[in-house]
Design an enzyme around this catalytic site. Structure first.
Site, short mmCIF file in Angstrom:
data_model
loop_
_atom_site.label_atom_id
_atom_site.label_comp_id
_atom_site.label_asym_id
_atom_site.label_seq_id
_atom_site.Cartn_x
_atom_site.Cartn_y
_atom_site.Cartn_z
N CYS A 29 55.24 -31.32 11.65
CA CYS A 29 54.26 -32.23 12.22
C CYS A 29 55.01 -33.48 12.66
O CYS A 29 56.18 -33.43 12.99
CB CYS A 29 53.15 -32.53 11.22
SG CYS A 29 53.69 -33.38 9.73
N HIS A 567 48.75 -41.97 12.98
CA HIS A 567 48.52 -40.65 12.36
C HIS A 567 47.04 -40.55 12.03
O HIS A 567 46.55 -41.25 11.14
CB HIS A 567 49.39 -40.51 11.10
CG HIS A 567 49.46 -39.11 10.56
ND1 HIS A 567 48.41 -38.50 9.93
CD2 HIS A 567 50.48 -38.20 10.56
CE1 HIS A 567 48.76 -37.29 9.54
NE2 HIS A 567 50.02 -37.08 9.92
#
Length: 645
Positions: A29, A567
């Protein structure tokens, strides 16, 4: 991590988790390597955590997560150099959201993506050749024309061979075995069997033949099935004979299997569809024309159009014209009009680079493949609007009993072939209406997409779903305020940068967020915000350095070198893109307050994930200070962090 050798680090991590044999899968990620291990007890977590470049190790959700930070893509690439894992094809890739049709579109678009530019170039060459032949500039029997025609047609004729390569990469099978299967489908003797009209059998089993040249779906299905067969053989064949026997058996099984299954299924379905529409022409020509105009490109996509060809050619031979061909002109030109609208509307230079030549080849030569697979189908709406235009235009054309007196590709240059039979004026009106409907709907309601980076890779294509959400928010409040405010992200005094809130919501101290890596400060200083809206905006002006395929994380670097990570949610990478739509692309320049992404908070919460949006300065250690500016609630665009350079 400047001094870290990423391949060495990847090798050390691989050794620390028990070697490649203990590794089932690997993705990454925004900040972490996410490994799936056969046996987590074999991993030496303490040793991995001590490796230079590793920030922390977490074990959650069935994953062994090694926190690297911004350089995780480089470590992931290093892993690919030393193992069968770590290539970008195995990285997290968000599947198309929604129904099975959306997933199918995403798959086909991804398979076509690597060959879009050659398709566009070949299509344009076909258009120019068609124009040259139509206007008598060169004779179709001239050697120069024949050679150039072969050059233009080769990619389309042997399309299954090219798709075999890209499909093999998609399904992770041996691409040369896939090419051998595709080669058999377009082998001259196989093509001859399909055109001879004689009964064909394989080992006594009757074969229903079809023409596989230029086909799409048969080879994709064949390669998909090849993956299952290959994996089975690799698992059970002895190592001494595995390397040569696996391709041998795969080719020997898959070629007949494809001919025995895909061919008959496609042929029977196409014959049924063509017979049905032909029957409708007998009592409701307008309805048959609407169906042909709407679904012709869909028929081509699945190879069902071959069922119409014998009827068309028979009609031309017996009565001198074909009613079936008239609705194809509005069908094809409506899709070309939608491509034109995309070329004019999109902010994406890469998309425009495909759409413009594809529109030209569609209008002049009736060659729509480059635009269908590279523009209209991935973006969905232009494809649907083209279908709508084709349906209306096809109905109008067929109401006047328009027909073709020769077998031609439906295009502007082919219109003279329709002038002698039926009401030619109605055909022109229907075609014009189809073009207007497709163009106007696409131009008004189609995706705007994002601005590409100045040096965008000419071969890149923007993601369809991201493109749908990429229209900029033109409200000036956040961006204008950021530019005007003293000390803001775009107008800060020398030596400092003010980072703005990307969303409106309640503020959480970073130490209190439910993620131990972020809470520890290992990723840098920052804050968490529980969002109250479904849009996330850039907190600074700068260059987008990272966009996760799942749409949940974005890295931005300011002109002053401040690196900010936004995020969205806690562990939302597990949602694999569902509920997230990116509005920017890597390498793009953004201004503070510009839309980064849209999210579906309800879906995130329903899936059991925390929607807290984390905003951290990942290179905090290189800076003098990163100070949260306080408050329990922030409005989007308000000052959130003060960064001292």
């Amino acid at each position: 991590m400047v001094s870290v050798n990423y391949t060495t680090l990847a090798a050390d991590i691989l050794e620390g988790v028990g070697g490649e044999k203990n590794l089932v899968g690997a993705t990454h990620c925004a900040t972490r390597l996410r490994l799936r291990l056969r046996d987590e007890s074999k991993a030496d977590t303490a040793a991995v955590e001590k490796l230079p470049g590793v920030i922390a190790v977490m074990q959650a959700g069935g994953q062994y997560q090694v926190v690297i930070g911004n350089d995780v893509p480089l470590v992931f690439a290093g892993l690919g150099k030393i193992s069968r894992f770590g290539n970008e094809d195995s990285a997290e890739e968000a599947p198309a959201q929604g129904n099975l049709f959306n997933r199918f579109i995403e798959m086909v678009s991804a398979i076509f993506s690597p060959i879009l530019w050659p398709l566009a170039g070949s299509g344009l060459l076909k258009a120019f050749l068609s124009m040259a032949g139509t206007f008598g500039w060169v004779s179709p029997t001239n050697n120069t024309y024949v050679i150039l025609s072969a050059a233009a047609d080769a990619l389309f004729y042997f399309l299954p061979l090219f798709l075999a390569v890209t499909a093999a990469r998609r399904f992770k099978v041996n691409q040369f075995t896939s090419m051998a299967i595709a080669g058999a489908l377009v082998y001259p003797s196989i093509v001859a069997l399909g055109t001879a009209g004689q009964p064909v059998d394989f080992a006594g089993i009757p074969l229903v033949m079809m023409n596989y040249t230029s086909s799409v779906i048969p080879i994709i299905v064949a390669v998909w099935l090849q993956g299952y067969l290959e994996r089975f053989l690799l698992k059970f064949l002895p190592s001494a004979i595995r390397n040569f026997l696996t391709p041998l058996l795969t080719i020997a099984i898959m070629v007949p299997l494809t001919l025995l299954t895909v061919g008959p299924a496609t042929t029977l379905l196409s014959q049924g569809v063509s017979a049905g529409i032909t029957a409708i022409f007998g009592f409701a020509p307008w309805l048959a024309g609407a169906l042909m105009g709407a679904f012709w490109q869909v028929f081509v996509l699945f190879g069902l159009h071959w069922g119409f060809v014998p009827i068309m050619t028979n009609d031309l031979a017996t009565i001198g014209y074909s009613l079936l061909m008239a609705p194809l002109v509005p069908a094809v030109l409506a899709q070309a009009a939608a491509m034109t609208a995309v070329a004019l509307r999109t902010r994406s230079a890469a998309r425009r680079g495909v759409a413009a030549p594809a529109a030209i080849s569609g209008f002049l030569a009736g060659v729509t493949e480059p635009g269908i697979y590279g523009v209209n189908l991935p973006l969905k709406k232009p494809f649907y609007f083209g279908i709508a235009g084709g349906a209306v235009g096809g109905a109008i054309a067929s109401m006047g009993a328009s027909a073709a007196s020769a077998f031609v590709f439906p295009s502007v240059l082919a219109l003279p072939a329709f002038a002698s039979v039926g009401n030619f004026v109605l055909l022109l009106i229907g075609t014009g209406v189809a073009i207007l409907i497709a163009f106007i709907l696409t131009f008004v309601f189609g995706p705007r997409e994002t601005v590409d980076a100045a040096k965008d890779d000419a071969g890149a294509t923007t993601d369809a779903d991201a493109g749908s959400a990429a229209a900029k928010d033109e409200r000036p409040t956040a961006a204008t305020a950021a530019a005007a405010a003293p000390g803001s992200a775009t107008g800060q005094p020398a030596g400092s940068v003010t980072v703005l809130a990307p969303v409106t919501g309640s503020v959480i101290a970073l130490a209190d967020v439910p993620d131990k890596v972020f809470a520890s400060g290992a990723m840098g200083s920052g804050i968490g915000i529980v969002p109250e809206e479904d849009s996330v905006y850039s907190p600074v002006s700068g260059t987008v350095k990272a966009v996760m395929k799942t749409g949940h994380a974005y890295g931005i670097k300011t002109d002053d070198g401040v690196e900010v990570l936004v995020h969205i949610g806690i562990d939302t990478v597990q949602m694999k893109g569902e509920g997230f739509e990116a509005a920017v692309t890597r390498g793009q320049r953004v201004e503070a307050g510009e839309l980064l992404a849209t999210i579906d908070r309800a879906r995130i919460l329903a899936a059991g994930y925390d929607s807290t949006t984390l905003m951290v300065v990942t290179n905090t250690r290189e800076l003098t200070a990163v100070v949260p500016l306080g408050g329990t609630r922030l409005t989007r665009g308000a000052a959130a962090l003060d960064v001292e350079l």
